[in-house]
Scaffold this motif. Structure first.
Motif, PDB file in Angstrom:
ATOM      1  N   ARG A  26       0.829  -1.202   0.000  1.00  0.00           N
ATOM      2  CA  ARG A  26       0.000   0.000   0.000  1.00  0.00           C
ATOM      3  C   ARG A  26       0.865   1.254   0.000  1.00  0.00           C
ATOM      4  O   ARG A  26       0.556   2.239  -0.678  1.00  0.00           O
ATOM      5  CB  ARG A  26      -0.950  -0.003   1.202  1.00  0.00           C
ATOM      6  CG  ARG A  26      -2.010  -1.092   1.147  1.00  0.00           C
ATOM      7  CD  ARG A  26      -3.161  -0.787   2.114  1.00  0.00           C
ATOM      8  NE  ARG A  26      -2.717  -0.709   3.505  1.00  0.00           N
ATOM      9  CZ  ARG A  26      -2.685  -1.732   4.342  1.00  0.00           C
ATOM     10  NH1 ARG A  26      -3.032  -2.950   3.911  1.00  0.00           N
ATOM     11  NH2 ARG A  26      -2.297  -1.570   5.594  1.00  0.00           N
ATOM     12  N   ALA A  27       1.963   1.225   0.753  1.00  0.00           N
ATOM     13  CA  ALA A  27       2.872   2.372   0.774  1.00  0.00           C
ATOM     14  C   ALA A  27       3.545   2.558  -0.582  1.00  0.00           C
ATOM     15  O   ALA A  27       3.654   3.679  -1.098  1.00  0.00           O
ATOM     16  CB  ALA A  27       3.925   2.189   1.871  1.00  0.00           C
ATOM     17  N   ALA A  30       0.892   3.884  -3.116  1.00  0.00           N
ATOM     18  CA  ALA A  30       0.592   5.307  -2.918  1.00  0.00           C
ATOM     19  C   ALA A  30       1.757   6.185  -3.382  1.00  0.00           C
ATOM     20  O   ALA A  30       1.556   7.236  -4.007  1.00  0.00           O
ATOM     21  CB  ALA A  30       0.283   5.575  -1.447  1.00  0.00           C
ATOM     22  N   HIS A  32       3.859   5.406  -5.690  1.00  0.00           N
ATOM     23  CA  HIS A  32       3.850   5.325  -7.157  1.00  0.00           C
ATOM     24  C   HIS A  32       2.869   6.330  -7.750  1.00  0.00           C
ATOM     25  O   HIS A  32       3.180   7.030  -8.717  1.00  0.00           O
ATOM     26  CB  HIS A  32       3.479   3.907  -7.581  1.00  0.00           C
ATOM     27  CG  HIS A  32       3.268   3.730  -9.050  1.00  0.00           C
ATOM     28  ND1 HIS A  32       4.253   3.959  -9.977  1.00  0.00           N
ATOM     29  CD2 HIS A  32       2.165   3.339  -9.753  1.00  0.00           C
ATOM     30  CE1 HIS A  32       3.782   3.717 -11.192  1.00  0.00           C
ATOM     31  NE2 HIS A  32       2.521   3.345 -11.077  1.00  0.00           N
ATOM     32  N   VAL A  33       1.690   6.414  -7.168  1.00  0.00           N
ATOM     33  CA  VAL A  33       0.685   7.356  -7.665  1.00  0.00           C
ATOM     34  C   VAL A  33       1.211   8.789  -7.567  1.00  0.00           C
ATOM     35  O   VAL A  33       1.094   9.584  -8.508  1.00  0.00           O
ATOM     36  CB  VAL A  33      -0.632   7.204  -6.879  1.00  0.00           C
ATOM     37  CG1 VAL A  33      -1.615   8.309  -7.259  1.00  0.00           C
ATOM     38  CG2 VAL A  33      -1.254   5.833  -7.143  1.00  0.00           C
ATOM     39  N   LEU A  34       1.805   9.130  -6.430  1.00  0.00           N
ATOM     40  CA  LEU A  34       2.324  10.492  -6.244  1.00  0.00           C
ATOM     41  C   LEU A  34       3.442  10.815  -7.229  1.00  0.00           C
ATOM     42  O   LEU A  34       3.419  11.850  -7.900  1.00  0.00           O
ATOM     43  CB  LEU A  34       2.835  10.660  -4.810  1.00  0.00           C
ATOM     44  CG  LEU A  34       1.833  11.075  -3.743  1.00  0.00           C
ATOM     45  CD1 LEU A  34       2.526  11.155  -2.387  1.00  0.00           C
ATOM     46  CD2 LEU A  34       1.201  12.414  -4.086  1.00  0.00           C
ATOM     47  N   SER A 191       6.302  11.072  -1.999  1.00  0.00           N
ATOM     48  CA  SER A 191       6.631   9.698  -2.368  1.00  0.00           C
ATOM     49  C   SER A 191       7.815   9.192  -1.553  1.00  0.00           C
ATOM     50  O   SER A 191       7.804   8.059  -1.042  1.00  0.00           O
ATOM     51  CB  SER A 191       6.939   9.624  -3.868  1.00  0.00           C
ATOM     52  OG  SER A 191       7.379   8.334  -4.232  1.00  0.00           O
ATOM     53  N   LEU A 194       6.675   8.395   2.002  1.00  0.00           N
ATOM     54  CA  LEU A 194       5.910   7.149   2.070  1.00  0.00           C
ATOM     55  C   LEU A 194       6.820   5.928   1.998  1.00  0.00           C
ATOM     56  O   LEU A 194       6.641   4.959   2.754  1.00  0.00           O
ATOM     57  CB  LEU A 194       4.898   7.106   0.928  1.00  0.00           C
ATOM     58  CG  LEU A 194       3.630   7.938   1.095  1.00  0.00           C
ATOM     59  CD1 LEU A 194       2.876   8.022  -0.225  1.00  0.00           C
ATOM     60  CD2 LEU A 194       2.735   7.338   2.179  1.00  0.00           C
TER      61      LEU A 194
END
Length: 406
Positions: A26-27, A30, A32-34, A191, A194
């Motif tokens: 999950r970290a 997230a 990766h999205v940022l 990123s 995280l």
């Protein structure tokens, strides 16, 4: 029996939900999205900034080209970084370097040459980051969960190409390019945070192998199976980008207009997302392995319709079906991670991703050059014929090589 909170649930075969049950993933997801949104927004913001400063379409376009050019260099010279140092450290430092580059672009009075150089540095970091993250996923998500995790990363990347450019365009209505670049820097910092707080520290992969064997990219390429599997990813990619590279002239040739052009560009990513979701959510690992080879062989066949100079609806259907064949990557990913020694996994993933980006850039250039002399629809159609023959030749080495597993 007590289960480790970070362990993959026993029902990993249930699909993507089981992958999201892993805290570390999950970290990574997230982050990766940022970082992906930061990359996409920086591309459009920097392109606009350079054009406003220079009024030069060439220099504006060069900011996009710099996203492809360094991949071959970085994938060759820096691939070993992914295995030589602890993966979390590499990932965090890559994000921090990209954040610093984006911040440098924000400074008033930064010369154009420096802006382009900073863009080039961000592109150089890309393959190292991508390869290190991909190799780390094999530690975080063992077995089939790794394949599904990689699939989710790709699905988000496809969506970001549409959402990110749209978001970038909206941001630039309300913000200056430099302000948008400041948000890019913040995205990379987020990123990095995280990844630093959300993932465990692991030793460098290179330190885990003590067999004294030869190292480096040469060792990877000397392995016939690894070499063949790399080509399975690279060869189709070279030909698959041809219709996208020629989308604008093709849309004009069939009178599709800008709306048709947008639909044409979106058809393949939509097909790829759907194909991976269906394969990952409804097929067993064994079934994904069985269909991988046939789907790779069929990847370019939908382009045959272009030989008939089809109308827009038929073109959209061809691109969508070509995207669906992207479901093959789940099986190929598993073959690849099984074939690569653990101590070279980061290097292998870096070389793989850098090679894909490099051949896509080369394929776009070759398509543009061919279209100077041949009608666009025939260039697209012949990409099917020539590309399929090349893909079949590569698959023959995979199926006929040692240690083939489905």
């Amino acid at each position: 029996m007590t289960l480790n909170a970070d362990a993959v649930p026993a029902a990993a075969s249930a699909g993507y939900r089981a992958v999201f049950a892993v805290r570390e993933f999950r970290a990574v997801f997230a982050a990766h999205v940022l970082s992906l949104q930061g990359t996409v927004v920086s591309q459009i913001a920097l392109s606009v900034l350079v054009f406003r400063l220079t009024a030069s379409p060439l220099l504006s376009a060069l900011t996009f080209a710099l996203g492809f050019v360094p991949y071959a260099v970085s994938g060759t010279l820096l691939a070993g970084v992914a295995d030589r140092f602890p993966p979390r450290r590499v990932l965090v430092l890559c994000d921090l370097l990209c954040a610093a580059c984006a911040a440098g672009m924000v400074l008033p009075g930064t010369p154009i040459a420096v802006l382009l150089a900073l863009r080039g540095v961000m592109a150089l970091v890309g393959p190292v980051f991508t390869g290190t993250r991909a190799a780390s996923l094999a530690d975080i998500l063992p077995g089939d969960a790794f394949v599904l995790g990689r699939s989710l990363i790709r699905i988000v990347a496809q969506g970001a190409q549409v959402v990110g450019f749209g978001l970038g365009g909206v941001l630039l209505v309300f913000l200056t390019p430099r302000a948008a670049l400041l948000l890019t820097s913040a995205a990379f910092l987020g990123s990095a945070l995280l990844l630093r707080l959300g993932t465990r520290r692991r030793p460098a992969r290179g330190a885990r192998e003590r067999d004294g064997g030869g190292g480096g990219t040469g060792r990877l390429l000397a392995d016939r199976r690894v070499r063949s599997l790399l080509l399975v990813g690279w060869v189709p990619s070279f030909f698959a980008v041809v219709p996208e590279a020629l989308a604008a002239p093709y849309a004009e040739s069939v009178g599709a207009g800008t709306t048709g052009l947008g639909l044409f560009m979106a058809a393949m990513p939509v097909g790829m997302v759907l194909g991976e979701l269906l394969a990952g959510g409804y097929l067993s690992p064994a079934a994904r392995g069985r269909i991988a080879g046939p789907l790779v062989a069929c990847t370019l066949l939908p382009y045959a319709v272009f030989l008939l100079r089809p109308s827009l609806p038929w073109s959209l259907a061809a691109m969508f079906v070509a995207g669906l064949t992207g479901a093959c990557t789940l099986g190929v990913d598993q073959w690849f991670v099984e074939a690569v020694p653990e101590g070279l996994r980061g290097r292998a993933m870096t070389v793989q991703s850098a090679g894909v980006m490099s051949v896509q850039g080369a394929g776009m250039a070759a398509a543009g050059a061919a279209a100077e002399f041949v009608p666009v629809h025939l260039v697209n159609g012949w990409a099917c014929v020539i590309g399929t023959l090349c893909v079949l030749a590569v698959l023959r080495t995979v199926w006929g090589g040692p240690q083939h597993r489905e």
